[in-house]
Design a protein around this motif. Structure first.
Motif, PDB file in Angstrom:
ATOM      1  N   ALA A 181      32.092  26.642  44.454  1.00 49.84           N
ATOM      2  CA  ALA A 181      32.852  26.043  45.541  1.00 49.84           C
ATOM      3  C   ALA A 181      31.945  25.789  46.747  1.00 49.84           C
ATOM      4  O   ALA A 181      31.990  24.715  47.367  1.00 49.84           O
ATOM      5  CB  ALA A 181      34.007  26.964  45.937  1.00 49.84           C
ATOM      6  N   ILE A 182      31.085  26.775  47.041  1.00 48.71           N
ATOM      7  CA  ILE A 182      30.149  26.598  48.162  1.00 48.71           C
ATOM      8  C   ILE A 182      29.267  25.385  47.907  1.00 48.71           C
ATOM      9  O   ILE A 182      29.013  24.562  48.798  1.00 48.71           O
ATOM     10  CB  ILE A 182      29.297  27.869  48.346  1.00 48.71           C
ATOM     11  CG1 ILE A 182      30.188  29.030  48.791  1.00 48.71           C
ATOM     12  CG2 ILE A 182      28.179  27.621  49.352  1.00 48.71           C
ATOM     13  CD1 ILE A 182      29.474  30.355  48.865  1.00 48.71           C
ATOM     14  N   GLY A 183      28.824  25.252  46.651  1.00 48.75           N
ATOM     15  CA  GLY A 183      27.961  24.114  46.285  1.00 48.75           C
ATOM     16  C   GLY A 183      28.666  22.789  46.523  1.00 48.75           C
ATOM     17  O   GLY A 183      28.097  21.858  47.099  1.00 48.75           O
ATOM     18  N   SER A 197      33.632  35.613  36.901  1.00 44.13           N
ATOM     19  CA  SER A 197      34.253  34.384  37.396  1.00 44.13           C
ATOM     20  C   SER A 197      34.000  34.227  38.884  1.00 44.13           C
ATOM     21  O   SER A 197      33.655  33.138  39.351  1.00 44.13           O
ATOM     22  CB  SER A 197      35.769  34.417  37.159  1.00 44.13           C
ATOM     23  OG  SER A 197      36.026  34.632  35.809  1.00 44.13           O
ATOM     24  N   ALA A 198      34.161  35.323  39.631  1.00 43.02           N
ATOM     25  CA  ALA A 198      33.942  35.249  41.073  1.00 43.02           C
ATOM     26  C   ALA A 198      32.492  34.892  41.361  1.00 43.02           C
ATOM     27  O   ALA A 198      32.207  34.045  42.216  1.00 43.02           O
ATOM     28  CB  ALA A 198      34.294  36.589  41.712  1.00 43.02           C
ATOM     29  N   LEU A 199      31.575  35.517  40.620  1.00 45.91           N
ATOM     30  CA  LEU A 199      30.156  35.260  40.871  1.00 45.91           C
ATOM     31  C   LEU A 199      29.781  33.817  40.563  1.00 45.91           C
ATOM     32  O   LEU A 199      28.811  33.289  41.098  1.00 45.91           O
ATOM     33  CB  LEU A 199      29.295  36.198  40.010  1.00 45.91           C
ATOM     34  CG  LEU A 199      29.238  37.637  40.482  1.00 45.91           C
ATOM     35  CD1 LEU A 199      28.535  38.498  39.458  1.00 45.91           C
ATOM     36  CD2 LEU A 199      28.515  37.715  41.819  1.00 45.91           C
ATOM     37  N   PHE A 200      30.538  33.190  39.674  1.00 45.75           N
ATOM     38  CA  PHE A 200      30.222  31.813  39.305  1.00 45.75           C
ATOM     39  C   PHE A 200      30.994  30.825  40.174  1.00 45.75           C
ATOM     40  O   PHE A 200      30.430  29.872  40.701  1.00 45.75           O
ATOM     41  CB  PHE A 200      30.572  31.609  37.828  1.00 45.75           C
ATOM     42  CG  PHE A 200      30.203  30.258  37.288  1.00 45.75           C
ATOM     43  CD1 PHE A 200      28.945  30.022  36.761  1.00 45.75           C
ATOM     44  CD2 PHE A 200      31.119  29.216  37.304  1.00 45.75           C
ATOM     45  CE1 PHE A 200      28.603  28.778  36.256  1.00 45.75           C
ATOM     46  CE2 PHE A 200      30.785  27.964  36.811  1.00 45.75           C
ATOM     47  CZ  PHE A 200      29.526  27.757  36.277  1.00 45.75           C
ATOM     48  N   LEU A 201      32.305  31.068  40.345  1.00 46.33           N
ATOM     49  CA  LEU A 201      33.155  30.057  40.968  1.00 46.33           C
ATOM     50  C   LEU A 201      32.975  29.979  42.481  1.00 46.33           C
ATOM     51  O   LEU A 201      33.030  28.892  43.051  1.00 46.33           O
ATOM     52  CB  LEU A 201      34.627  30.328  40.623  1.00 46.33           C
ATOM     53  CG  LEU A 201      34.940  30.152  39.132  1.00 46.33           C
ATOM     54  CD1 LEU A 201      36.381  30.526  38.834  1.00 46.33           C
ATOM     55  CD2 LEU A 201      34.662  28.711  38.698  1.00 46.33           C
ATOM     56  N   ILE A 242      30.672  30.500  29.315  1.00 42.11           N
ATOM     57  CA  ILE A 242      29.586  30.976  30.182  1.00 42.11           C
ATOM     58  C   ILE A 242      30.044  32.198  30.972  1.00 42.11           C
ATOM     59  O   ILE A 242      29.319  33.185  31.111  1.00 42.11           O
ATOM     60  CB  ILE A 242      29.100  29.844  31.120  1.00 42.11           C
ATOM     61  CG1 ILE A 242      28.386  28.767  30.299  1.00 42.11           C
ATOM     62  CG2 ILE A 242      28.176  30.382  32.203  1.00 42.11           C
ATOM     63  CD1 ILE A 242      27.911  27.588  31.092  1.00 42.11           C
ATOM     64  N   LEU A 243      31.303  32.141  31.449  1.00 44.16           N
ATOM     65  CA  LEU A 243      31.824  33.282  32.200  1.00 44.16           C
ATOM     66  C   LEU A 243      31.926  34.523  31.307  1.00 44.16           C
ATOM     67  O   LEU A 243      31.635  35.642  31.736  1.00 44.16           O
ATOM     68  CB  LEU A 243      33.203  32.955  32.786  1.00 44.16           C
ATOM     69  CG  LEU A 243      33.222  31.818  33.808  1.00 44.16           C
ATOM     70  CD1 LEU A 243      34.637  31.593  34.320  1.00 44.16           C
ATOM     71  CD2 LEU A 243      32.282  32.115  34.958  1.00 44.16           C
ATOM     72  N   ILE A 244      32.317  34.306  30.040  1.00 40.57           N
ATOM     73  CA  ILE A 244      32.442  35.451  29.133  1.00 40.57           C
ATOM     74  C   ILE A 244      31.057  36.035  28.833  1.00 40.57           C
ATOM     75  O   ILE A 244      30.869  37.257  28.832  1.00 40.57           O
ATOM     76  CB  ILE A 244      33.149  35.033  27.833  1.00 40.57           C
ATOM     77  CG1 ILE A 244      34.605  34.687  28.132  1.00 40.57           C
ATOM     78  CG2 ILE A 244      33.082  36.148  26.801  1.00 40.57           C
ATOM     79  CD1 ILE A 244      35.345  34.083  26.972  1.00 40.57           C
ATOM     80  N   PHE A 303      21.886  34.631  37.358  1.00 37.65           N
ATOM     81  CA  PHE A 303      22.096  33.374  36.627  1.00 37.65           C
ATOM     82  C   PHE A 303      23.494  32.815  36.852  1.00 37.65           C
ATOM     83  O   PHE A 303      23.676  31.598  36.880  1.00 37.65           O
ATOM     84  CB  PHE A 303      21.816  33.560  35.136  1.00 37.65           C
ATOM     85  CG  PHE A 303      20.356  33.433  34.813  1.00 37.65           C
ATOM     86  CD1 PHE A 303      19.734  32.191  34.863  1.00 37.65           C
ATOM     87  CD2 PHE A 303      19.593  34.545  34.489  1.00 37.65           C
ATOM     88  CE1 PHE A 303      18.382  32.065  34.582  1.00 37.65           C
ATOM     89  CE2 PHE A 303      18.243  34.425  34.213  1.00 37.65           C
ATOM     90  CZ  PHE A 303      17.636  33.181  34.261  1.00 37.65           C
ATOM     91  N   LEU A 304      24.489  33.692  37.007  1.00 40.59           N
ATOM     92  CA  LEU A 304      25.836  33.193  37.279  1.00 40.59           C
ATOM     93  C   LEU A 304      25.867  32.483  38.623  1.00 40.59           C
ATOM     94  O   LEU A 304      26.371  31.359  38.732  1.00 40.59           O
ATOM     95  CB  LEU A 304      26.840  34.354  37.275  1.00 40.59           C
ATOM     96  CG  LEU A 304      27.249  34.872  35.891  1.00 40.59           C
ATOM     97  CD1 LEU A 304      28.016  36.172  36.008  1.00 40.59           C
ATOM     98  CD2 LEU A 304      28.091  33.825  35.173  1.00 40.59           C
ATOM     99  N   ILE A 305      25.309  33.121  39.648  1.00 39.70           N
ATOM    100  CA  ILE A 305      25.312  32.502  40.977  1.00 39.70           C
ATOM    101  C   ILE A 305      24.519  31.204  40.960  1.00 39.70           C
ATOM    102  O   ILE A 305      24.956  30.157  41.431  1.00 39.70           O
ATOM    103  CB  ILE A 305      24.734  33.479  42.025  1.00 39.70           C
ATOM    104  CG1 ILE A 305      25.674  34.669  42.190  1.00 39.70           C
ATOM    105  CG2 ILE A 305      24.532  32.777  43.362  1.00 39.70           C
ATOM    106  CD1 ILE A 305      25.178  35.725  43.150  1.00 39.70           C
TER     107      ILE A 305
END
Lengths: 321, 258
Positions: free
Chosen positions: A118-120, A110-114, A231-233, A192-194
């Motif tokens: 947020a930065i985006g 979740s951290a790697l994705f969210l 996707i996070l899972i 891929f998450l990032i």
């Protein structure tokens, strides 16, 4: 001591019979009862012959018997069939349990994705030049254009199913790639998450900056709870896979990987089912003409449902065993 | 003396399986070449299915209108998705580790310890195709296979599976001595052969391999033992290979009346 020719002469009829039984069906349970028990008896006799022949006979006869034994074994012990109850207990019990057990990986993915997401958003809103350096401007504008019309009048049935088909492919592809590339010591999942977090955030930010934030918000809120979670899972499963390759706890890397495989399967199958649900919502509900408040309340309901599912499904009742 | 050598695993592409009943047998493991062919076959089948549906979708679109063509293009994408992610697992579960392509090439997926394939493992090994395929054309998968003694790609390693060959084989043919031994030739041999069981076995193995050997090699191999046997029995050794054939004929003729 019997010679090879005598062994063959004595046993060949049985071997042929077994061969016929084995090649008649893909799995033995398609045959009638007497045939099955006959095949089992012949298989046991064959295993005796195999031991004898390995000691005495030429490699070609041993190879023949090895081959026959292998095929009879495959036929006797057919692949595990698909069972609805097993699948059901995976969904109602094992999947949420597996996720709770691997909560730390879920938190990490979740951290790697969210965070990139947020930065985006921030980049697209406040530093549009930087955003268009990362994603092609034509694509960002295209997305803004797509969301400019809103969904008040809804789309036609046909467009709905075309979009659903497109999303199924796109999102399942993203999720499965997030998972599968975790085999490279988790690095693929991280990437891929990032990457996906950043691009989704950037698109959302860009569309919002173009003044259509309401549209994209009401569109995404419906399927988001299922799709983003899935996707996070999938990413968490990929990270779990990579982690088991790095931290082996005294096993070989492969052994450690196999050890974690059951959990990984549960997570990925669960994520796949969630993606299917998401695709249905995304194709038919999200673009519908329902008013924004309705969509937001449905989204809230979905979020509560998904959260409650992961928190409570499959817990032992009380402490009773 | 030969015992330790026998226990060593041969350097070969076979995998030994021990079943719960303590039956041990060997599977030949499938190499990349066969698997690539099977993969191409499956690819063609998937392409053909998609093509047929595509043609129907196109015709439907022309005949009825845009709404149908959009509906069917959505359907087409869903079918593409199913073929991409579920084709292998569905077949492997239905056909006990085989897809049509694998079946055509006598391949089967089994778990490394010989158990049949489980659904979850099949799903896992086929999802991992996404990693094996990278960066293009299964490069990672091929490299992994080249490094592994059982030709497993990454998906196989995660799922604990391997692909084996199940080609049908023929029973070994009976041994014939050509030309048949004449009574005169046999009469020169003693009634009771001073040969151990191991020696008789070695002679039989040699005679069975004879067809595949060149004449010079045949003679060379036979000449390693025939003179020893001949001197033990006090007979003359004219033709080593022939002598071994005669010894085998005498041994089996003595056994037959039992």
């Amino acid at each position: 001591m019997r010679s090879q020719d005598e062994i063959v002469a004595a046993r060949n009829a049985d071997w042929r019979e077994l061969e016929n039984l084995v090649s008649r069906a893909e799995a033995l349970h398609h045959l009638d009862g007497p045939s099955i028990s006959r095949a089992a008896a012949l298989y046991r006799a064959l295993s005796g012959d195999l031991v004898l022949c390995r000691a005495r006979c030429t490699p070609d006869l041993v190879a023949y018997l090895d081959n026959l034994a292998g095929r009879a074994h495959s036929a006797l012990y057919g692949a595990e069939p698909f069972r609805i109850p097993a699948f059901w207990s995976l969904l109602t019990r094992d999947f949420p349990r597996a996720l709770r057990k691997n909560a730390s990986f879920f938190a990490l993915s979740s951290a790697l994705f969210l965070i990139p997401c947020a930065i985006g958003i921030v980049l697209a809103l406040f530093v549009p030049d930087a955003a268009s350096q990362i994603l092609p401007r034509s694509m960002l504008d295209g997305m803004a254009d797509m969301y400019s019309k809103g969904f008040n009048e809804g789309r036609s049935e046909g467009t709905d199913s075309a979009m659903a088909g497109f999303y199924v492919n796109n999102n399942v592809g993203i999720a499965f790639r997030c998972f599968a590339t975790g085999i490279f010591f988790g690095l693929g999942s991280v990437f891929f998450l990032i990457y996906n977090g950043l691009s989704i955030g950037m698109v959302t930010g860009w569309v919002t900056a173009a003044g259509f934030g309401r549209n994209i918000g009401t569109f995404m809120c419906g399927h988001g709870p299922f799709e983003l979670t899935a996707i996070l899972i999938a990413g968490a499963a990929g990270l779990r896979m990579g982690y088991s390759l790095v931290v082996t706890r005294g096993r070989t890397r492969l052994g450690s990987l196999r050890e974690s495989a059951p959990d990984i399967v549960r997570l990925v199958v669960g994520a796949a089912v969630m993606l299917l649900i998401a695709a249905g919502i995304e194709g038919f509900w999200s673009p519908s003409g329902a008013p924004a408040p309705v969509k937001w309340s449905v989204a809230a309901l979905f979020s509560v449902l998904v959260t409650a599912y992961f928190l409570f499904a499959g817990r032992e009742r009380g402490r009773a065993r | 003396m030969a015992e330790p050598a026998r226990r060593l695993q041969p350097i070969d592409t076979t995998a030994e399986i021990e079943t719960p009943e303590h039956v041990r047998f060997h599977y030949p493991v499938a190499g990349p070449a066969r698997r690539v062919v099977a993969w191409v076959l499956d690819l063609l089948i998937r392409g053909a299915v998609l093509l047929v549906f595509g043609i129907f979708a196109l015709m439907g679109g022309f005949a009825i209108g845009d709404a149908v063509s959009e509906l069917s293009s959505g359907l087409l994408l869903v079918i593409y998705f199913l073929l991409e992610w579920l084709y292998y697992t569905l077949w492997e579960v239905a056909w006990n580790g085989r897809t049509p392509g694998k079946r055509a090439l006598d391949l089967r997926v089994v778990s490394v310890d010989g158990h049949p394939l489980r659904i979850g493992d099949s799903f896992l090994r086929n999802l991992l195709r996404a990693a094996d395929f990278l960066p293009f054309g299964y490069t990672v998968g091929l490299v992994a296979m080249a490094r592994d003694s059982r030709f497993r790609r990454l998906g196989d390693m995660v799922a604990g599976t391997m692909v084996i060959v199940e080609e049908r084989r023929a029973v070994a043919s009976t041994l014939r001595i050509n030309p048949p031994p004449t009574p005169k030739e046999l009469s020169s041999l003693p009634q009771r052969l001073p040969l151990s069981g191991d020696e008789l076995e070695a002679i039989e193995l040699f005679l069975r391999r004879k067809e595949g050997l060149g004449p010079a090699r045949e003679e060379e191999l036979a000449a390693m033992v025939a003179p020893i046997f001949a001197s033990r029995m006090g007979i003359r050794n004219k033709d080593s290979a022939r002598l071994l054939a005669l010894l085998h004929a005498r041994a089996s003729e003595r056994r037959r009346p039992l």
